[in-house]
Design a protein around this motif. Sequence first.
Motif, PDB file in Angstrom:
ATOM      1  N   GLU A   3      40.106 -20.566  32.440  1.00  0.00           N
ATOM      2  CA  GLU A   3      39.148 -21.057  33.445  1.00  0.00           C
ATOM      3  C   GLU A   3      37.936 -21.688  32.773  1.00  0.00           C
ATOM      4  OE1 GLU A   3      39.389 -21.354  36.697  1.00  0.00           O
ATOM      5  OE2 GLU A   3      41.232 -20.209  36.988  1.00  0.00           O
ATOM      6  N   SER A 161      40.271 -18.899  41.466  1.00  0.00           N
ATOM      7  CA  SER A 161      40.797 -19.603  40.299  1.00  0.00           C
ATOM      8  C   SER A 161      41.355 -20.970  40.698  1.00  0.00           C
ATOM      9  CB  SER A 161      41.918 -18.786  39.654  1.00  0.00           C
ATOM     10  OG  SER A 161      42.600 -19.541  38.679  1.00  0.00           O
ATOM     11  N   ALA A 167      46.504 -19.744  34.834  1.00  0.00           N
ATOM     12  CA  ALA A 167      45.264 -19.328  34.173  1.00  0.00           C
ATOM     13  C   ALA A 167      45.532 -18.632  32.836  1.00  0.00           C
ATOM     14  CB  ALA A 167      44.451 -18.425  35.093  1.00  0.00           C
TER      15      ALA A 167
END
Length: 194
Positions: A3, A161, A167
């Motif tokens: 992220e 997210s 991720a």
Amino acid sequence: MGEHWAGVAQGVDDFAFLSIGTGMGMGLVLGGELHRGNHGAAGEVDWALAGMAEEVDPSADGVAALAARILPSGSTTTSLTPPYDPRAIFTAARGGDPLARTIVEEVARRIAAHITPIAAVADPALVVLGGGLGTNGDLLLTPVRRLLAAWIPYAPRVEISTLGESAVLMGALAVGLRSALDNVFVNRPRAATG
């Protein structure tokens, strides 16, 4: 780290990634670096509320147990039936099922309860929600944000997210790329001059 590299946390040096799915875990980034802690256990957020008599698990097992506890057997006021699958609960909540919405509100409260100690101790600018349950932002973001604003004076921004299931892979790529660049450009042995 995914992220931070390519997701919603780009440009944010202090944030937490809270993954809520079949279990729960957290990554804490401070000063742009993943914080591992003294024992490598930083992020074991399940322990943050240890000793509470009240059940506070927002993961899939906790959601199913909550549904089994509060939904009356054979209730005609809900579309939910045992075994209680979290995906079915969130789908029913989106459809307006009042008992499913009650469960989702409780899940949001449990998530906020886990974010509160993180915010109080580390004061991150952002908390990113990920994992199978954490990505239900259409149902979770508003109540989580509302609760945090009511409970703590400096609530972090909470977002879903943007990388979804990618991720973890993106984080591994970011760490691998950084390590490779460090090995080539930073840790490179200097040529002898002579």
